[in-house]
Design an enzyme around this catalytic site. Structure first.
Site, short mmCIF file in Angstrom:
data_model
loop_
_atom_site.label_atom_id
_atom_site.label_comp_id
_atom_site.label_asym_id
_atom_site.label_seq_id
_atom_site.Cartn_x
_atom_site.Cartn_y
_atom_site.Cartn_z
N THR A 74 -6.27 2.76 -5.53
CA THR A 74 -5.81 1.27 -5.14
C THR A 74 -6.79 0.42 -6.29
O THR A 74 -6.33 -0.55 -6.79
CB THR A 74 -6.14 1.15 -3.71
OG1 THR A 74 -5.21 1.46 -3.17
CG2 THR A 74 -5.91 -0.59 -3.50
N GLU A 132 0.69 -1.48 -0.02
CA GLU A 132 0.08 -0.01 0.04
C GLU A 132 0.82 1.36 0.03
O GLU A 132 1.69 1.38 0.80
CB GLU A 132 -0.87 -0.01 1.25
CG GLU A 132 -1.64 1.15 1.51
CD GLU A 132 -2.74 1.47 0.30
OE1 GLU A 132 -2.85 2.79 -0.22
OE2 GLU A 132 -3.40 0.57 -0.22
N HIS A 151 -0.72 3.52 4.64
CA HIS A 151 -1.71 4.63 4.21
C HIS A 151 -1.87 5.69 4.87
O HIS A 151 -1.65 5.80 5.95
CB HIS A 151 -3.00 3.79 4.09
CG HIS A 151 -4.07 4.28 3.02
ND1 HIS A 151 -4.54 5.69 3.09
CD2 HIS A 151 -4.45 3.92 1.90
CE1 HIS A 151 -5.26 5.96 2.05
NE2 HIS A 151 -5.18 4.98 1.31
N ASP A 196 1.16 -0.03 -5.12
CA ASP A 196 -0.22 0.51 -6.07
C ASP A 196 -0.25 1.90 -6.41
O ASP A 196 -0.87 2.10 -7.36
CB ASP A 196 -1.39 0.09 -5.20
CG ASP A 196 -1.54 0.80 -3.92
OD1 ASP A 196 -0.34 1.52 -3.20
OD2 ASP A 196 -2.71 0.91 -3.26
N HIS A 197 0.22 2.75 -5.56
CA HIS A 197 0.27 4.02 -6.05
C HIS A 197 1.25 4.88 -5.14
O HIS A 197 1.84 4.55 -4.21
CB HIS A 197 -1.16 4.77 -6.23
CG HIS A 197 -1.83 4.58 -4.80
ND1 HIS A 197 -1.34 5.25 -3.62
CD2 HIS A 197 -2.69 3.72 -4.50
CE1 HIS A 197 -2.42 4.91 -2.56
NE2 HIS A 197 -3.08 4.03 -3.13
#
Length: 716
Positions: A309, A265, A427, A486-487
């Protein structure tokens, strides 16, 4: 001098004692705060006199149109209506300030509609983003209200003449068309090529963007009804013309092995080998990245849009980009036809399962995963103590606790299996309780950024524990582990902090383009590894993995390219139409030589312009055709040899409820036990139930609380 004073008094009296004066005050304040937000909170990249003028001008037309509604009433109703219209615009402005600060994009109708899927966590994120100065957008409303209440502004009880109100509204409409005409002269096809929402806001305005987004969303809803098989023909031709030839050295080298897609994440590439006060932030992932059996990619980029996500998942498992607006999993996940990796592998004898330490409805996963063909989805209710406050932080269960609980179900999956493990602790807002902190914060001075390395370290430790469990359980040697970020974790709206993390005085758009890099590591014992410099992104993972497993994607409708193929284009489209390629970078309206970062003007270099134009056409076509596949649900017309579309009704992700017998026939755990009996190949079955205990140092489960080593702690 006396005449000037008299004129000023008359102007003041007009503003404070007439309906039109109050209207002009509101128009001025709406324009002022919008323009200030454009300059201070948004990165719109206005260049040249025309763009700067349009940025200055574009808040005015809709302010006039909306506020003029109040002119059709009289007395207090007129004044309160204008204040209400001011408030509506201010709330929209305020909401976009917060959303843009974290996501570098503007709110869309689809994102607002998907609030129910993300609502349980959205407030947590936005709560940490708010700056007290953000509330200044409401200051004029408060002041004007008080001035009316204390009668410093006198309410004019006479109605404005209808023709005056009508002409005022028409003036706003006319100015809007003037703005649009000037915008088209500076950027033709503005509303045709709408990959980047920044352009719409920069040229037309934030309110016009909202109206256009609503129109486009409604128009998109009609596309599916009108779609026919013919719509797929040009897309198939495009996909086939861009297919890569699998690399014979790697094709099928991990055929039949388990697959674990390990979702890191918000994890960015710069964290690999990054140190804080001499201490590696991610020692476990560093080792994994450099392992001789790991294929690691150092020019691999996240390509997500508003779905973040959800977009990453869509690309990795369907080879389809995220949408220009909203998230495909929310908008289409329940209804569209897919040819997803889980379903394709399921039909080749794989057991498929997803693991996530949050509620099943987040990003509409509970419905989308059924459409993608996941046999099982173990969400938050499946884990012991999942609702204990101490076991959760931010967006769900803490990774160490979640992975320990998830392992008990992974043990029971008949092999070979395909599994996705989604972590969440790293996150935003990057908060971690003291007992789990084992490294210092960075010292950029940006509170949003500085805790990032602490949650990344926690994620790294959690992965290390999971890796050791796979080895102890006997599954490791027969498993392909795919680690992917994911990013981004730190958005480009923190340029000063990014510069400090990069060891630079400032950052350029070229730096920010490379800031979009995330890790991709494909590891399996016996796999010939190495660090690959191929330029690629998340859209390319599906064909790369499928070819490693010995499964051709030649007939699939997917928009990625095998990262190991020798004829890979090495062009990485971003959702907003920018791109990175092996030759050039387009980012923030600027162009750079990829290898050196040297800024260029393509108009002055015909060779560079030809390459850039070719790459841009590929980017535009890829995004457009991918969008058409999803908005038109075109895969319902596509026949893939040997593939059978599964029925989502065949799946249930519920737990057994002893008070409700109807659950039992679809109970996930009962179904899994039944499958184990039919196919006794799980790690649990193979060891006769003697799976080693999962080891974790999570203090919540009895481990020793983490501490920052003294040598590091004393350096701050």
């Amino acid at each position: 001098m006396e005449r000037v004073v008299q004129t000023a008094k008359k102007s003041g009296a007009y503003l404070f004692n007439s309906t039109m004066g109050f209207f002009l005050l509101n128009v001025f304040f709406v324009w002022l705060k919008t323009y200030m937000v454009y300059q201070h909170d948004f990165s719109l990249g206005a260049k040249g006199p025309m763009q700067e003028f349009l940025l200055f001008f574009n808040p005015i037309p809709t302010a006039i149109i909306l506020l003029s509604i109040g002119l059709y009433f009289k007395g207090r109703a007129s004044y309160w209506t204008m204040l209400l219209m001011n408030l509506v615009q201010s709330i929209w402005l305020f909401s976009n300030i917060l959303y843009y600060r974290e996501f570098s994009d503007f709110l869309s109708l689809n994102i607002i509609n998907s609030g129910s899927s993300a609502g349980n966590n959205l407030g947590k994120a936005l709560g940490g983003i708010i700056d007290p100065t953000d509330f200044l957008v409401f200051a004029d409303i408060i002041v004007l209200t008080l001035l009316i209440a204390f009668k410093l502004i006198h309410v004019n009880r006479h109605a404005v003449r209808r023709w005056v109100a009508g002409l005022t509204t028409l003036l706003g409409v006319a100015l809007m068309f003037v703005g649009y005409g000037l915008s088209e002269s500076d950027r033709s096809g503005l509303l045709v090529r709408t990959f980047d929402n920044n352009y719409i806001v920069k040229y037309l305005g934030l309110n016009e963007y909202a109206a256009y987004n609503i129109y486009k969303t409604q128009k998109t809803a009609e596309v599916k009804k009108q779609a026919t098989p013919k719509n797929l023909e040009k897309i198939e031709k495009f996909v086939k013309s861009n297919n890569t030839i699998p690399n014979a050295q790697y094709y099928g080298t991990v055929k039949g092995k388990n697959v674990v897609m390990f979702h890191l994440e918000s994890f960015q590439q710069f964290l690999i080998d990054y140190k804080v006060d001499g201490e590696p932030v991610t020692p476990n992932i560093n080792r994994f990245y450099h392992d001789q059996n790991s294929l690691s990619f150092d020019n691999f980029y996240n390509q997500v849009g508003q779905g973040k996500t959800a977009d990453a998942e869509n690309m990795l498992e369907n080879g389809l980009y995220g949408l220009a607006s909203g998230a495909a999993m929310v908008n289409y996940g329940s209804t569209n036809t897919y040819q997803a990796v889980p379903n394709m592998l399921d039909q080749r004898g794989y057991t498929t399962a997803a693991f996530h330490g949050d509620v099943a409805s987040f990003w509409n996963r509970d419905n989308t995963y059924k459409n993608w063909g996941y046999d099982y989805f173990f969400s938050k209710p499946f884990y012991k103590g999942a609702n204990k406050d101490d076991y959760n932080i931010g967006y769900g269960m803490k990774d160490k606790i979640f992975l320990k609980d998830a392992s008990q179900y992974l043990d029971q999956l008949p092999q070979p299996f395909y599994s996705k493990v989604i972590t969440v602790t790293n996150h935003y807002p990057y908060d971690l309780d003291k007992k789990n902190i084992s490294i210092n914060k960075t010292d950029t001075g940006d509170k949003t950024v500085d805790g990032y390395v602490q949650t990344a370290r926690y994620l790294d430790q959690a992965f290390g524990e999971f890796e050791r469990y796979l080895k102890k359980s006997g599954m490791y040697d027969n498993t392909v582990i795919v680690l992917y970020g994911d990013h981004y974790g730190i958005s480009e709206n923190h340029p000063k902090a990014i510069a400090k993390l990069m060891g630079k005085d400032s950052v350029t758009p070229y730096d920010l383009a490379n800031w979009q890099k995330v890790p991709l590591i494909i590891h399996s014992p016996g796999l010939k590894g190495g660090i690959k410099h191929t330029y690629g992104g998340e859209i390319d993972v599906m064909p790369t993995l499928m070819h490693l497993l010995g499964i051709s994607t030649a007939d699939n409708i997917q928009f990625g390219q095998d990262l190991l193929a020798k004829n890979n284009k090495q062009v990485v489209p971003f959702r907003n139409g920018n791109f990175v390629s092996k030759n050039y970078v387009k980012y923030g309206g600027n162009y750079y030589v990829t290898s050196t970062g040297t800024q260029i003007n393509p108009k002055e270099d015909p060779r560079a312009k030809a390459i850039i134009d070719n790459d841009q056409n590929y980017v535009n076509d890829s995004l457009t055709y991918s969008d058409q596949v999803q908005t038109g649900d075109l895969l319902r017309f596509h026949k893939l040899a040997g593939y059978k579309q599964d029925d989502p009704k065949n799946y249930s992700y519920k737990q057994d409820d002893p008070k409700n017998y109807s659950y039992k026939k679809n109970d996930t755990l009962k179904s899994l036990k039944d499958l184990e009996k039919k196919k006794p190949t799980s790690a649990m079955q193979k060891t006769g139930g003697k799976i080693p205990e999962y080891e974790t140092n999570a203090p919540e489960l009895g481990g020793e609380p983490q501490t920052i080593p003294e040598a590091i702690s004393s350096s701050q």
